[in-house]
Design a protein around this motif. Structure first.
Motif, PDB file in Angstrom:
ATOM      1  N   VAL B 124      31.342  45.840  84.280  1.00 27.12           N
ATOM      2  CA  VAL B 124      31.161  46.601  83.045  1.00 27.12           C
ATOM      3  C   VAL B 124      32.479  47.153  82.511  1.00 27.12           C
ATOM      4  CG1 VAL B 124      30.147  48.702  82.097  1.00 27.12           C
ATOM      5  CG2 VAL B 124      28.782  47.181  83.528  1.00 27.12           C
ATOM      6  N   ALA B 125      33.232  47.765  83.363  1.00 25.76           N
ATOM      7  CA  ALA B 125      34.497  48.356  82.916  1.00 25.76           C
ATOM      8  C   ALA B 125      35.480  48.251  84.068  1.00 25.76           C
ATOM      9  CB  ALA B 125      34.290  49.810  82.513  1.00 25.76           C
ATOM     10  N   GLU B 126      36.710  47.942  83.744  1.00 19.51           N
ATOM     11  CA  GLU B 126      37.732  47.863  84.778  1.00 19.51           C
ATOM     12  C   GLU B 126      38.648  49.073  84.674  1.00 19.51           C
ATOM     13  OE1 GLU B 126      39.761  44.155  84.374  1.00 19.51           O
ATOM     14  OE2 GLU B 126      38.240  43.097  85.530  1.00 19.51           O
ATOM     15  N   PRO B 127      39.133  49.554  85.806  1.00 17.12           N
ATOM     16  CA  PRO B 127      40.021  50.722  85.752  1.00 17.12           C
ATOM     17  C   PRO B 127      41.288  50.393  84.967  1.00 17.12           C
ATOM     18  CG  PRO B 127      39.949  49.766  87.955  1.00 17.12           C
ATOM     19  CD  PRO B 127      38.887  49.101  87.163  1.00 17.12           C
ATOM     20  N   ASP B 128      41.648  51.278  84.085  1.00 19.79           N
ATOM     21  CA  ASP B 128      42.820  51.097  83.236  1.00 19.79           C
ATOM     22  C   ASP B 128      43.966  51.897  83.840  1.00 19.79           C
ATOM     23  OD1 ASP B 128      44.781  51.386  81.224  1.00 19.79           O
ATOM     24  OD2 ASP B 128      43.266  50.966  79.686  1.00 19.79           O
ATOM     25  N   PRO B 129      45.086  51.219  84.136  1.00 28.29           N
ATOM     26  CA  PRO B 129      46.186  51.913  84.827  1.00 28.29           C
ATOM     27  C   PRO B 129      46.822  53.019  83.989  1.00 28.29           C
ATOM     28  CG  PRO B 129      46.879  49.724  84.116  1.00 28.29           C
ATOM     29  CD  PRO B 129      45.403  49.816  83.850  1.00 28.29           C
ATOM     30  N   ARG B 130      46.480  53.102  82.701  1.00 22.87           N
ATOM     31  CA  ARG B 130      47.008  54.222  81.914  1.00 22.87           C
ATOM     32  C   ARG B 130      46.515  55.550  82.484  1.00 22.87           C
ATOM     33  NH1 ARG B 130      45.234  52.962  75.938  1.00 22.87           N
ATOM     34  NH2 ARG B 130      43.581  51.799  77.007  1.00 22.87           N
ATOM     35  N   TRP B 131      45.349  55.524  83.106  1.00 23.26           N
ATOM     36  CA  TRP B 131      44.777  56.775  83.618  1.00 23.26           C
ATOM     37  C   TRP B 131      44.417  56.723  85.107  1.00 23.26           C
ATOM     38  CZ3 TRP B 131      41.872  54.619  79.250  1.00 23.26           C
ATOM     39  CH2 TRP B 131      42.323  55.114  78.006  1.00 23.26           C
ATOM     40  N   TYR B 132      44.059  55.498  85.572  1.00 24.78           N
ATOM     41  CA  TYR B 132      43.425  55.415  86.887  1.00 24.78           C
ATOM     42  C   TYR B 132      44.233  54.557  87.855  1.00 24.78           C
ATOM     43  CZ  TYR B 132      39.720  57.079  83.859  1.00 24.78           C
ATOM     44  OH  TYR B 132      39.006  57.815  82.957  1.00 24.78           O
ATOM     45  N   LYS B 133      44.133  54.909  89.131  1.00 23.96           N
ATOM     46  CA  LYS B 133      44.821  54.115  90.160  1.00 23.96           C
ATOM     47  C   LYS B 133      44.175  52.742  90.257  1.00 23.96           C
ATOM     48  CE  LYS B 133      46.998  57.275  93.358  1.00 23.96           C
ATOM     49  NZ  LYS B 133      46.511  58.574  93.806  1.00 23.96           N
ATOM     50  N   THR B 134      45.003  51.717  90.327  1.00 24.53           N
ATOM     51  CA  THR B 134      44.519  50.369  90.594  1.00 24.53           C
ATOM     52  C   THR B 134      45.224  49.861  91.847  1.00 24.53           C
ATOM     53  OG1 THR B 134      46.226  49.194  89.388  1.00 24.53           O
ATOM     54  CG2 THR B 134      44.329  49.996  88.099  1.00 24.53           C
ATOM     55  N   LEU B 135      44.807  48.708  92.307  1.00 23.26           N
ATOM     56  CA  LEU B 135      45.445  48.131  93.492  1.00 23.26           C
ATOM     57  C   LEU B 135      46.879  47.704  93.188  1.00 23.26           C
ATOM     58  CD1 LEU B 135      42.529  46.017  95.008  1.00 23.26           C
ATOM     59  CD2 LEU B 135      43.311  48.287  95.676  1.00 23.26           C
ATOM     60  N   ALA B 136      47.196  47.520  91.908  1.00 22.59           N
ATOM     61  CA  ALA B 136      48.575  47.189  91.568  1.00 22.59           C
ATOM     62  C   ALA B 136      49.499  48.361  91.880  1.00 22.59           C
ATOM     63  CB  ALA B 136      48.660  46.811  90.089  1.00 22.59           C
ATOM     64  N   LEU B 137      48.961  49.573  91.788  1.00 20.48           N
ATOM     65  CA  LEU B 137      49.756  50.774  92.082  1.00 20.48           C
ATOM     66  C   LEU B 137      49.702  51.107  93.571  1.00 20.48           C
ATOM     67  CD1 LEU B 137      51.407  53.100  90.816  1.00 20.48           C
ATOM     68  CD2 LEU B 137      49.267  54.388  90.639  1.00 20.48           C
ATOM     69  N   VAL B 138      48.507  51.005  94.147  1.00 22.58           N
ATOM     70  CA  VAL B 138      48.322  51.278  95.578  1.00 22.58           C
ATOM     71  C   VAL B 138      47.664  50.045  96.189  1.00 22.58           C
ATOM     72  CG1 VAL B 138      47.322  52.819  97.286  1.00 22.58           C
ATOM     73  CG2 VAL B 138      48.001  53.717  95.049  1.00 22.58           C
ATOM     74  N   PRO B 139      48.444  49.096  96.672  1.00 21.30           N
ATOM     75  CA  PRO B 139      47.875  47.828  97.140  1.00 21.30           C
ATOM     76  C   PRO B 139      47.014  48.026  98.388  1.00 21.30           C
ATOM     77  CG  PRO B 139      50.273  47.709  96.906  1.00 21.30           C
ATOM     78  CD  PRO B 139      49.894  49.145  96.815  1.00 21.30           C
ATOM     79  N   PRO B 140      46.148  47.069  98.668  1.00 18.10           N
ATOM     80  CA  PRO B 140      45.364  47.131  99.913  1.00 18.10           C
ATOM     81  C   PRO B 140      46.298  46.983 101.120  1.00 18.10           C
ATOM     82  CG  PRO B 140      45.117  44.984  98.856  1.00 18.10           C
ATOM     83  CD  PRO B 140      45.889  45.839  97.911  1.00 18.10           C
ATOM     84  N   PRO B 141      45.845  47.382 102.290  1.00 14.45           N
ATOM     85  CA  PRO B 141      46.732  47.393 103.457  1.00 14.45           C
ATOM     86  C   PRO B 141      46.900  46.006 104.084  1.00 14.45           C
ATOM     87  CG  PRO B 141      44.590  48.220 104.063  1.00 14.45           C
ATOM     88  CD  PRO B 141      44.542  47.967 102.588  1.00 14.45           C
ATOM     89  N   PHE B 142      46.899  44.992 103.281  1.00 12.16           N
ATOM     90  CA  PHE B 142      47.178  43.648 103.796  1.00 12.16           C
ATOM     91  C   PHE B 142      47.756  42.835 102.638  1.00 12.16           C
ATOM     92  CE2 PHE B 142      42.636  44.119 102.780  1.00 12.16           C
ATOM     93  CZ  PHE B 142      42.517  43.229 101.727  1.00 12.16           C
ATOM     94  N   GLU B 143      48.509  41.816 102.995  1.00 12.72           N
ATOM     95  CA  GLU B 143      49.086  40.969 101.958  1.00 12.72           C
ATOM     96  C   GLU B 143      47.999  40.141 101.312  1.00 12.72           C
ATOM     97  OE1 GLU B 143      52.387  38.572 103.030  1.00 12.72           O
ATOM     98  OE2 GLU B 143      53.167  40.089 104.398  1.00 12.72           O
TER      99      GLU B 143
END
Lengths: 382, 325
Positions: B124-143
């Motif tokens: 429905v809606a994806e987190p927008d990095p203008r306001w919200y943390k995404t995995l691009a900012l805080v990646p998952p703990p694995f490559e």
């Protein structure tokens, strides 16, 4: 019609899957391939049963692919230091004695060398769905060849032998341990002993191409040769066509029983994900250390399993099937197990691949489907 | 009480059709090897009750899809009446290789509250990095080679609400602010639109920095004329300062001037009567009083409380905080 998707570069595999699906008599099939924990091929099509389309969660009896999954469980116990592959089976299962069985190592047992590929007395369905009954019979069975002198495919007995080791060490049935250790953590649609709540998810099996005529047994045949014809049926326990309507592996009793030589049930996604977890650390859990993989992947049984048996011959490692001309996997670093009727599941350590193919259109004659799909993957990877 | 021998039950939400309460509850078979594995095996169970005490369990009503963003497990959501049908928004994770780190929101519709048909193929809606943390900012703990933009490890528990003034619809989502540290970053993401199929994501409805990492299972309710926001946050997801200030509790409330706040989350207080009560729907009973109906998250204490307990009567205190009645 094929549903699903492939990652860029893997489209060729979808073309081959189209051909496979066209060759399943209107029944169904699914293929799932994961590259380092990420799906690159996720395809399915056909019908699970009349008017019920195959979905990615549709599961099938995977027959001897189950042996590969049980071998992963064995490897987990080795990794935990709970099982020594080179110890005698009797260290864990003291009743497994007589006729030289007491000298058999766990490793030899898992490489089809324990000497009990059959049970002499004819059995009924009620016997083979009774775990305690089967392990008691196997513990008491006199070997049919000198243990560890050669090998012979322990088609059904492998499951009770390996599964009883799991039970003795963990105190849990192999199906419970499988669920707790592997499918629960991975969220995978797979069972050894089907949860009846998931019965509708499992495809009905069909054998459209007929069953190859049994070869007449020579009058001078040895006891071993006579018994060999019973390896997958155990007298009256399983029908010779394996899965006619409502019987054999379509029978709910058989599916719900824990028969880890052949009775596992899985979706292609589950099969591929489980194998992927052995070679990729990007799945929800990692299974098997590289050390255990390298140890259990060493070939143990090779060449003719007995006098007069024509090639091609399989190659067995410690529980795992290795790549051969008749059942090619991706590379020498592959390990897995195929299953009756067309099922294929394996991992490839070098390529970090998990592979699962399942179908409900059982082929009891030479079956090019799995081979063609693996060759298509080879072409893409290389 | 709803307790199943065969399944773990945890987060729940309720729809009231005027005659019966419909409980939607996350469930996973107990055969999976321990409650820690329930998240990848979660589906939605459905039970019906006229009194919130005696439940008629009807089985699974929503499970993973065949393919796509929601093909592995279904997590917490909400149900709202939409013209002549019901709409469920739910959280989902997928088999794409990011596991619990790729949480998405989907929706489905139903006319009987048991048979649900998904709306569309995408989230429905994806987190927008203008306001919200995404995995691009805080990646998952694995490559991973997977796309990380527009995906988040905290993007769940969608709450759909009709605008009380007739200005369309709102969707509130549990999210993390891109501008605050771990466990100080919980915010309420907000999307709005003329209908539930055309929602546009905007800025969060509150500020981070209140010592909560996740404002889970949001509920905005009006009790006796006063609005209150109720949410869940386990102490594992709070800052040390927040725990020192307000203690080890899971259910929280904060008074609100209206259904959409504004909320000063820093002023949130715990529901102290039940320290472990978790993701519990706040629901009005037939006599007009209110109750919390939920499970107790005692898993970190090694206690198995994976069942939905009987209603706990609640009200608002003089300052507008949720308390036991």
């Amino acid at each position: 019609m094929t549903n699903g998707q492939t990652a860029a570069g893997f489209e060729h595999i979808a073309d081959v899957f189209d051909e496979v699906l066209a060759d399943t008599h209107g029944h169904g099939a699914a293929l799932h391939i994961r590259l380092d924990g990420t799906p690159v091929v996720d395809l399915w099509g056909g019908n699970a049963r009349p008017d019920v389309p195959w979905t990615p969660h549709t599961s099938s009896v995977i027959f001897s692919c189950t042996k590969g999954l049980v071998s992963i469980l064995i490897g987990e116990l080795v990794d935990e230091g709970l099982l020594d592959l080179d110890a005698p089976v009797t260290r864990y299962w003291p009743e497994f004695v007589g006729g030289g069985k007491e000298t058999v190592s766990v490793r030899a047992m898992l490489a089809h060398r324990a000497g009990v590929p059959f049970i002499r007395q004819p059995l009924e369905k009620a016997d083979i769905i009774d775990w305690d009954r089967m392990v008691d019979l196997l513990a008491a069975e006199a070997p049919q060849f000198e243990p560890d002198s050669t090998y012979s495919y322990h088609g059904l007995t492998f499951g009770w032998l390996a599964g009883e080791l799991v039970r003795r060490i963990t105190g849990k049935s192999v199906g419970t341990f499988f669920s707790e250790r592997i499918t629960g953590p991975l969220g995978a649609d797979a069972w050894i002993g089907l949860d009846p709540a998931h019965a509708d998810q499992v495809a009905t099996l069909y054998v459209e191409d007929g069953y190859p005529e049994p070869q007449p047994v020579r009058t001078d045949a040895s006891e071993f040769e006579r018994l060999a014809g019973e390896a997958m049926t155990f007298g009256n326990a399983i029908p010779r066509r394996f899965a006619d309507p409502g019987i054999g592996w379509n029978d709910p009793d058989m599916r719900q029983a824990e028969i880890p030589g052949a009775g596992g049930i899985a979706s292609a996604r589950a099969l591929a994900t489980i194998w992927s977890a052995t070679v990729s650390d990007r799945e929800a859990i990692s299974l098997l250390s590289p050390e255990v993989i390298h140890d259990m992947r060493r070939v143990q049984s090779i060449g003719a399993p007995g006098p007069g048996v024509p090639p091609p011959w399989p190659r067995w490692a410690t529980g795992f099937m290795l790549s051969t001309a008749v059942r090619p996997f991706l590379s020498p670093s592959s390990f897995g197990h195929d299953g009756l009727g067309g099922q294929v599941g394996f991992a490839d350590e070098d390529a970090r691949i998990g592979f699962g193919f399942v179908t409900n259109d059982l082929r009891l004659t030479p079956d090019p489907r799995g081979v063609n799909l693996v060759n298509a993957l080879k072409r893409v990877i290389e | 009480m709803l307790k199943l021998e065969t399944h773990y039950l945890w987060d729940s939400w309720i729809a009231d059709d005027g005659e019966n309460y419909h409980l939607f509850v996350l469930q996973a078979p107990r055969s999976i090897g321990g409650p820690e594995h329930r998240h990848l095996n979660a589906t939605v169970g459905h039970a019906v009750s006229s009194d919130l005490v005696n439940w008629d369990y009807l089985g699974t009503c929503l499970g993973p899809s065949d393919a796509g963003f929601d093909d592995l497990a279904i997590w917490t959501g909400s149900v709202v009446r939409e013209q002549d049908r019901w709409r469920m928004f739910y959280t989902a994770v997928n088999t794409g290789g990011l596991h619990v780190f790729d949480q998405r929101v989907g929706s489905a519709v139903s006319t009987d509250l048991h048979h649900w048909e998904r709306v569309g193929d995408g989230p429905v809606a994806e987190p927008d990095p203008r306001w919200y943390k995404t995995l691009a900012l805080v990646p998952p703990p694995f490559e991973t080679d997977a796309r990380l933009e527009g995906r988040s490890e905290t993007w769940r528990d969608p709450l759909a609400m009709k605008d009380p003034d007739g200005n369309g619809w709102h969707l509130l989502v549990t999210a993390r602010s891109a501008f605050a540290g771990r466990n100080d970053d919980g915010v309420v993401a907000h999307a709005t639109g003329p209908d539930l199929d055309h929602l546009t994501l905007g800025a969060p409805l509150c500020e981070p920095g209140a010592g909560f990492g996740q404002l889970e299972v949001l509920q905005s309710k009006q009790i006796d004329g006063r609005w209150v926001l109720v949410f869940t946050c386990h102490p594992q997801e709070m800052t040390d300062e927040r725990i020192a200030r307000t203690g080890h509790y899971c259910t929280w409330s904060v008074p609100s001037p209206g259904p959409l706040g504004p909320w000063d989350i820093d002023k949130a207080r715990p529901f102290t009567a039940e320290p472990d009560l978790f993701a519990a729907p706040l629901i009005q009973q037939r006599d007009g009083t209110w109750a919390l109906v939920g499970f107790r998250n005692t898993e970190p204490k090694g206690i198995d409380s994976f069942f939905i307990d009987d209603p706990i009567p609640v009200t608002l205190d003089d300052e507008g905080y949720l308390i036991a009645r």
